[in-house]
Design a protein around this motif. Structure first.
Motif, PDB file in Angstrom:
ATOM      1  N   LEU A  29       1.412  -1.101  -0.580  1.00  0.00           N
ATOM      2  CA  LEU A  29       0.041   0.207   0.107  1.00  0.00           C
ATOM      3  C   LEU A  29       0.610   1.003   0.382  1.00  0.00           C
ATOM      4  O   LEU A  29       2.046   1.707   1.260  1.00  0.00           O
ATOM      5  N   GLY A  32      -1.104   7.528   0.195  1.00  0.00           N
ATOM      6  CA  GLY A  32      -2.403   8.687   0.079  1.00  0.00           C
ATOM      7  C   GLY A  32      -3.160   7.393   1.243  1.00  0.00           C
ATOM      8  O   GLY A  32      -4.585   8.201   1.150  1.00  0.00           O
ATOM      9  N   ASP A  33      -3.152   6.990   2.520  1.00  0.00           N
ATOM     10  CA  ASP A  33      -3.848   6.510   3.421  1.00  0.00           C
ATOM     11  C   ASP A  33      -3.135   6.886   4.499  1.00  0.00           C
ATOM     12  O   ASP A  33      -2.270   7.588   4.510  1.00  0.00           O
ATOM     13  N   ASP A  34      -3.358   6.349   5.741  1.00  0.00           N
ATOM     14  CA  ASP A  34      -3.334   7.422   7.111  1.00  0.00           C
ATOM     15  C   ASP A  34      -2.040   6.553   7.068  1.00  0.00           C
ATOM     16  O   ASP A  34      -0.871   7.302   8.037  1.00  0.00           O
TER      17      ASP A  34
ATOM     18  N   THR B 151      -8.510   0.593   4.848  1.00  0.00           N
ATOM     19  CA  THR B 151      -7.596   1.139   4.311  1.00  0.00           C
ATOM     20  C   THR B 151      -8.774   2.608   4.217  1.00  0.00           C
ATOM     21  O   THR B 151      -9.919   2.617   4.842  1.00  0.00           O
ATOM     22  N   ARG B 152      -8.843   3.717   3.135  1.00  0.00           N
ATOM     23  CA  ARG B 152      -9.975   4.936   3.471  1.00  0.00           C
ATOM     24  C   ARG B 152     -10.562   3.887   2.357  1.00  0.00           C
ATOM     25  O   ARG B 152     -11.614   4.529   1.828  1.00  0.00           O
ATOM     26  N   SER B 153     -11.065   3.403   1.473  1.00  0.00           N
ATOM     27  CA  SER B 153     -10.894   3.592   0.117  1.00  0.00           C
ATOM     28  C   SER B 153     -12.274   2.080   0.662  1.00  0.00           C
ATOM     29  O   SER B 153     -13.343   1.826  -0.341  1.00  0.00           O
ATOM     30  N   MET B 212     -11.338   2.522   7.618  1.00  0.00           N
ATOM     31  CA  MET B 212     -10.868   3.523   8.590  1.00  0.00           C
ATOM     32  C   MET B 212      -9.715   4.689   8.685  1.00  0.00           C
ATOM     33  O   MET B 212      -9.071   4.941   7.786  1.00  0.00           O
ATOM     34  N   HIS B 225     -12.253  11.850   2.488  1.00  0.00           N
ATOM     35  CA  HIS B 225     -10.909  11.218   2.591  1.00  0.00           C
ATOM     36  C   HIS B 225     -12.086   9.945   1.970  1.00  0.00           C
ATOM     37  O   HIS B 225     -11.421   9.428   1.557  1.00  0.00           O
TER      38      HIS B 225
END
Lengths: 320, 320
Positions: A29, A32-34, B151-153, B212, B225
């Motif tokens: 990954l 773009g994420d945490d 992830t955010r997605s 998350m 986001h």
């Protein structure tokens, strides 16, 4: 791309920066994420961090953004290699003034990306914030691939000291630049963009290296850390260093003994390691010294031909 | 300890800082070498980085060095938790003016160390350099322990949105401090030292979280986001938030609707996640919204009670 990072905004800049990053097999990954997720098949991860400030570690009039990117990645990736690990990933913390051209930031990222590619790694994440001084905070990660880490503390009396990579080229380039010259190009480019021998770190571990460090502050200074951590003396033999004719010439032109560049110059990120005397070292390693027991009543020390080396010794980031 | 970091020197300061760090089971090799070696039993490592600047992210007259340490560690460790991982390690890049009291740097390290301890992690390495602006560059690492990263997605229509941790406390504290007050203490302390619910990140992954994020910029902004990355709409229900009586009181005293702090305030590092509607959430999770498909012809959006939320929306580090 035109305009400043301030005009682009935080999220616009992040978009431009991450758009330049290709996928990489070791990265589960990316940005773009945490947080990023990077493979660490060995079950351990090697990690190091460095901060570079404009005006202190680089100058925008001496180095392009691309070269600052190459150089700041190189110095962190070399630290990973000097543990005996293969670099896998790099994270960037970037402080930028609002009036910085956006291209400076994107070219920096190009440099980081390309140096990572040389080392086999990838840029996986970062943070950008606005501030007065351009600041590049890098963290590099690496994979030991089953090797034991080679620390500074394992050198033993009887070991040989061997180096690989460039020595003194960056310092010679710095001398040239600081006197207002732009040539010889080989040295100026070595200062702008070091070429650490990344492959040599894991290779040294496989060859049985007992201690290892990358030369960032100067060979004598960095070997001082090895001597202190290992509790040994190290003696270097000046005649065993190969001073290139071109370096001797430029030394004569500017009135500097090139041995000073070789022994005290940092930032080439050569790799120096101690090996058992019987180790069969490939030709790319040059034996330049010996490890011995600390003399009774003395502290661990590095000498050159048996004598203290006191000419421009190393680099303290607080005094320079 | 007396004096400034300049008087202590680079190596003296590093000695003082690393002397404060206890050994840790997950750390094979701590500070003092080219790089640290941290266990990553999962075969992957989670990594994130943030830069905090004096005057921008913290003020020395509002927060002690210890609190800056706690806070800067917390915001990075929370990013690790919000991936569903357990924090393992932290690296520090520190820029200090030569006239900074040495105790400021050592107390910062105490704060980093103690926050790491709360999260189960350890400070494993760093770099200190001299510069004009106190700058704290943190990298945190974590271990997924076999979990897939959240992830955010991954949010899907029909999911519920749930939060855990504090919301709006730091923003309320900031409002109080910026108006020259030092109380109520609970809010001021929440601003100085957030308490992210680290355990909740991996727990959410185990509960089946589909997406998350940690709330660093404000709940609506950070859910933005998630909505964008997942390609979904998110609607929050204002009545489902629990506004503490003390927060309502201070809101009335300073003339701020406390819902603004709760929905737009960042830096508490609460964790917000999306779960399938059938997930059995423990009481510490509060369901505050729903995920739905993006409306035809529109882009992914976060709404509050069906309407856009435009009161103090989030934090752009370039405009603040």
């Amino acid at each position: 791309m035109q305009g400043t990072v301030g005009e682009l905004g935080e999220f616009g800049l992040i978009r431009e920066l991450t758009a330049r990053l290709p996928p990489h097999a070791a990265v589960d990954l990316g940005p773009g994420d945490d947080a990023a997720v990077v493979r660490a098949a060995d079950g351990r991860v090697v990690a190091t961090t460095d901060v570079l400030l404009e005006g202190r570690h680089f100058r925008r009039d001496w180095s392009t953004a691309y070269d600052v990117g190459r150089k700041s990645a190189a110095q962190n990736l070399a630290d990973i290699a000097a543990m005996g690990a293969v670099p896998t990933a790099l994270l960037l913390g970037l402080v930028v003034p609002a009036d910085l051209p956006a291209t400076w930031a994107t070219e920096l990222m190009d440099g980081l990306r390309d140096e990572c590619k040389v080392a086999g790694a990838a840029v996986v994440g970062g943070d950008v914030v606005r501030g007065d001084t351009v600041t590049v905070a890098i963290t590099a990660l690496g994979d030991l691939q089953g090797r034991r880490p080679v620390t500074r503390s394992g050198a033993r009396p009887g070991d040989v000291v061997a180096v690989t990579g460039w020595l003194g080229w960056s310092a010679a380039g710095y001398t040239v630049l600081s006197r207002g010259f732009r040539s010889p190009r080989a040295f100026v480019e070595a200062h702008r963009r070091p070429e650490p021998p990344y492959h040599a770190g894991p290779a040294a571990a496989d060859l049985g290296a007992t201690a290892m460090i990358d030369v960032s502050d100067g060979l004598v200074a960095d070997l001082g850390h090895v001597a202190a951590a290992s509790g040994v003396d190290i003696d270097l033999h000046a005649a065993d260093f190969d001073i290139p004719a071109q370096m001797a010439d430029i030394g004569q032109a500017v009135g500097v003994d090139p041995l000073v560049w070789v022994l005290s110059g940092g930032e080439d990120h050569a790799i120096v390691a101690c090996f058992p005397a019987e180790a069969a070292l490939p030709a790319r390693w040059r034996v330049v010294g010996r490890v011995s027991a600390v003399r009774p009543g003395r502290t661990a020390a590095v000498t050159v031909d048996g004598a203290p080396w006191d000419r421009a010794g190393g680099w303290d980031h607080f005094s320079g």
